[in-house]
Design a protein around this motif. Sequence first.
Motif, PDB file in Angstrom:
ATOM      1  N   GLN A  11       0.837  -1.190   0.000  1.00 15.11           N
ATOM      2  CA  GLN A  11       0.000   0.000   0.000  1.00 15.11           C
ATOM      3  C   GLN A  11       0.878   1.248   0.000  1.00 15.11           C
ATOM      4  O   GLN A  11       1.967   1.260   0.575  1.00 15.11           O
ATOM      5  CB  GLN A  11      -0.912  -0.024   1.228  1.00 15.11           C
ATOM      6  CG  GLN A  11      -2.068   0.959   1.159  1.00 15.11           C
ATOM      7  CD  GLN A  11      -3.158   0.616   2.145  1.00 15.11           C
ATOM      8  OE1 GLN A  11      -3.911  -0.318   1.926  1.00 15.11           O
ATOM      9  NE2 GLN A  11      -3.237   1.350   3.245  1.00 15.11           N
ATOM     10  N   VAL A  12       0.403   2.310  -0.602  1.00 16.57           N
ATOM     11  CA  VAL A  12       1.225   3.503  -0.817  1.00 16.57           C
ATOM     12  C   VAL A  12       1.645   4.167   0.484  1.00 16.57           C
ATOM     13  O   VAL A  12       2.694   4.821   0.548  1.00 16.57           O
ATOM     14  CB  VAL A  12       0.478   4.509  -1.721  1.00 16.57           C
ATOM     15  CG1 VAL A  12      -0.686   5.134  -0.990  1.00 16.57           C
ATOM     16  CG2 VAL A  12       1.418   5.568  -2.251  1.00 16.57           C
ATOM     17  N   ASP A  13       0.869   3.992   1.560  1.00 15.53           N
ATOM     18  CA  ASP A  13       1.218   4.640   2.826  1.00 15.53           C
ATOM     19  C   ASP A  13       2.074   3.739   3.711  1.00 15.53           C
ATOM     20  O   ASP A  13       2.098   3.890   4.926  1.00 15.53           O
ATOM     21  CB  ASP A  13      -0.038   5.079   3.576  1.00 15.53           C
ATOM     22  CG  ASP A  13      -0.995   3.932   3.852  1.00 15.53           C
ATOM     23  OD1 ASP A  13      -0.840   2.867   3.228  1.00 15.53           O
ATOM     24  OD2 ASP A  13      -1.907   4.102   4.690  1.00 15.53           O
ATOM     25  N   ASN A  14       2.791   2.809   3.088  1.00 18.80           N
ATOM     26  CA  ASN A  14       3.712   1.933   3.819  1.00 18.80           C
ATOM     27  C   ASN A  14       5.134   2.180   3.306  1.00 18.80           C
ATOM     28  O   ASN A  14       5.691   1.380   2.554  1.00 18.80           O
ATOM     29  CB  ASN A  14       3.316   0.467   3.616  1.00 18.80           C
ATOM     30  CG  ASN A  14       4.113  -0.479   4.494  1.00 18.80           C
ATOM     31  OD1 ASN A  14       5.059  -0.076   5.165  1.00 18.80           O
ATOM     32  ND2 ASN A  14       3.743  -1.741   4.482  1.00 18.80           N
ATOM     33  N   PRO A  15       5.738   3.316   3.683  1.00 18.61           N
ATOM     34  CA  PRO A  15       7.055   3.660   3.141  1.00 18.61           C
ATOM     35  C   PRO A  15       8.141   2.685   3.544  1.00 18.61           C
ATOM     36  O   PRO A  15       9.144   2.548   2.844  1.00 18.61           O
ATOM     37  CB  PRO A  15       7.320   5.063   3.713  1.00 18.61           C
ATOM     38  CG  PRO A  15       6.466   5.143   4.943  1.00 18.61           C
ATOM     39  CD  PRO A  15       5.240   4.345   4.622  1.00 18.61           C
ATOM     40  N   ALA A  16       7.979   1.998   4.681  1.00 19.44           N
ATOM     41  CA  ALA A  16       8.997   1.024   5.092  1.00 19.44           C
ATOM     42  C   ALA A  16       9.131  -0.084   4.048  1.00 19.44           C
ATOM     43  O   ALA A  16      10.235  -0.541   3.744  1.00 19.44           O
ATOM     44  CB  ALA A  16       8.639   0.436   6.456  1.00 19.44           C
ATOM     45  N   SER A  17       8.002  -0.522   3.471  1.00 15.45           N
ATOM     46  CA  SER A  17       8.054  -1.549   2.433  1.00 15.45           C
ATOM     47  C   SER A  17       8.725  -1.036   1.174  1.00 15.45           C
ATOM     48  O   SER A  17       9.407  -1.775   0.470  1.00 15.45           O
ATOM     49  CB  SER A  17       6.645  -2.068   2.111  1.00 15.45           C
ATOM     50  OG  SER A  17       6.200  -2.952   3.106  1.00 15.45           O
ATOM     51  N   CYS A  18       8.525   0.258   0.876  1.00 10.39           N
ATOM     52  CA  CYS A  18       9.221   0.850  -0.270  1.00 10.39           C
ATOM     53  C   CYS A  18      10.732   0.773  -0.076  1.00 10.39           C
ATOM     54  O   CYS A  18      11.472   0.445  -1.001  1.00 10.39           O
ATOM     55  CB  CYS A  18       8.789   2.309  -0.454  1.00 10.39           C
ATOM     56  SG  CYS A  18       7.664   2.563  -1.852  1.00 10.39           S
ATOM     57  N   ARG A  19      11.189   1.075   1.145  1.00 13.48           N
ATOM     58  CA  ARG A  19      12.629   1.051   1.379  1.00 13.48           C
ATOM     59  C   ARG A  19      13.189  -0.360   1.261  1.00 13.48           C
ATOM     60  O   ARG A  19      14.268  -0.574   0.721  1.00 13.48           O
ATOM     61  CB  ARG A  19      12.947   1.623   2.768  1.00 13.48           C
ATOM     62  CG  ARG A  19      12.753   3.118   2.854  1.00 13.48           C
ATOM     63  CD  ARG A  19      13.590   3.714   3.965  1.00 13.48           C
ATOM     64  NE  ARG A  19      13.353   3.053   5.236  1.00 13.48           N
ATOM     65  CZ  ARG A  19      12.297   3.271   6.012  1.00 13.48           C
ATOM     66  NH1 ARG A  19      11.373   4.115   5.606  1.00 13.48           N
ATOM     67  NH2 ARG A  19      12.163   2.659   7.161  1.00 13.48           N
ATOM     68  N   VAL A  20      12.461  -1.331   1.775  1.00 15.74           N
ATOM     69  CA  VAL A  20      12.910  -2.718   1.658  1.00 15.74           C
ATOM     70  C   VAL A  20      12.997  -3.120   0.188  1.00 15.74           C
ATOM     71  O   VAL A  20      13.963  -3.752  -0.247  1.00 15.74           O
ATOM     72  CB  VAL A  20      11.960  -3.664   2.422  1.00 15.74           C
ATOM     73  CG1 VAL A  20      12.275  -5.119   2.108  1.00 15.74           C
ATOM     74  CG2 VAL A  20      12.068  -3.412   3.919  1.00 15.74           C
TER      75      VAL A  20
END
Length: 479
Positions: free
Chosen positions: A151-160
């Motif tokens: 989901q777009v509001d999960n920036p931690a997953s973007c970093r991973v």
Amino acid sequence: MNEHETVILHASATPSAPTLVLRPWRTEDVAALVEVFRDPTLRHWTSSGVENAADALRWVRDQERNWATGDHLAFAVLEAQPQHTSTQGQLAGHVILKEAAAGKPSAEVGYWTAAHARGRGVAPRALESLTEWAFDTLGPDGLERLELLHQVDNPASCRVAHKTGYRLDTVLAAAPPAYPREGHLHVRHRDGGRGELAAPERPRPRACTSHGVREHRWRMSIDQTWKVGALAEASGLTVRTLHHWDRIGLLSPSRRTAAGHREYTEQDVVRLYQVLALRRLGLGLETIATCLDVGVDPVRLVSEHLAAVEESIASLDALRHRLAYIQGELAADPARAPEISALIGTLRTTGGAGAESEQALRRHLDDDQMQTLRDRAAVLGPAAHYLLEVEWPELYRRAEALRTAGVEPAEPRVRKLVARMDELSSLFTGGDSGVSAAVRSAWQQEPAAMSGDPTVPADAWHALTAYLDRARAHTHSTA
């Protein structure tokens, strides 16, 4: 032993974290699984529904059946312990390869990390190990592409995703009410390149129930990148600042060119905006990192940024009017000094909790102490929300995870959490020991009211406060 139980993967240790062991889930993991799912952040981002031992056993059995069918291959991620065997250790997370089969060109990956293990690089190391194994094992049979959705509001997953080479490929449209926010589709190819499958053959990504994202009709590709100098110029920061934020892990460029140069993606720019907006609200870099790890509400963040800008505009407009008045006075009679009241006004312009928890506080604090809390919160402004409602609860969750994992309170990572908690306490109490003691008494005696969670057991809170007090005592004895 089932054949799948022989699949054991490893991820190397780091200077601050032990080796990771990835193996299929076992019934012996049930107790640890129940414990990690007490974390509200994990429950928010997953749909596993593990509430008790029966749920956990059912979930583990599902993973075993999925290994038997071969299309969902899930691994428990363990942090190796010296006293345990090579396939045992403390449960730190979970990774999964979904809808994988011989001859299929694409599959999907997913993961989660236990609260006590966050911040130690568990997710990127485990995901990298799973990715390499998937391409090595299924690549010869046709696997060319792995997808990660969140989901777009999960920036931690973007970093991973970025740390493990999954580039942002597509923004997926929202579909309320089931999927109220947009999603991100990250992709990694077997050859490491950026080329994609031919359009007619390209598989459409599946629903991602673990992160609440699914694909819809339209998609927008994200391809623009910035080198560090260009981003520094565009943002008004210095190259030195961006390099520092890269070193501390706050903002790192996610893409590498063929020549090995690092570039910032559009998603990195989104994170940069979040960092700058939170810093504009008065938060420190450590608090900002914690807030972004937990996830911030983008609507609230932009609204507060807008409010701060409008407040600044109003202040500057008032200053402009005062300066124009003084200029007019001086122009009319250069020998006449401006009115003192006008100068004072110019100098001034230039320099310029929930209801239930408040009721609980009133039962422990007098009127003067309550006013101290209100005054301090007013001074902090919008930053108070992120300090009090985002960072502070996350610090307590991490401390509770360490306590339940058996980590001694004298260990540096526990003492570091306690030091930050006390620092936040000082921000809100002004260093008044009487106010601090009264607030702590409210938390000890009425944890459900103070936390806003009626399910919080008082005994568990008492155990945690005793644990934190032991950490404080050790800090003071060694100071």
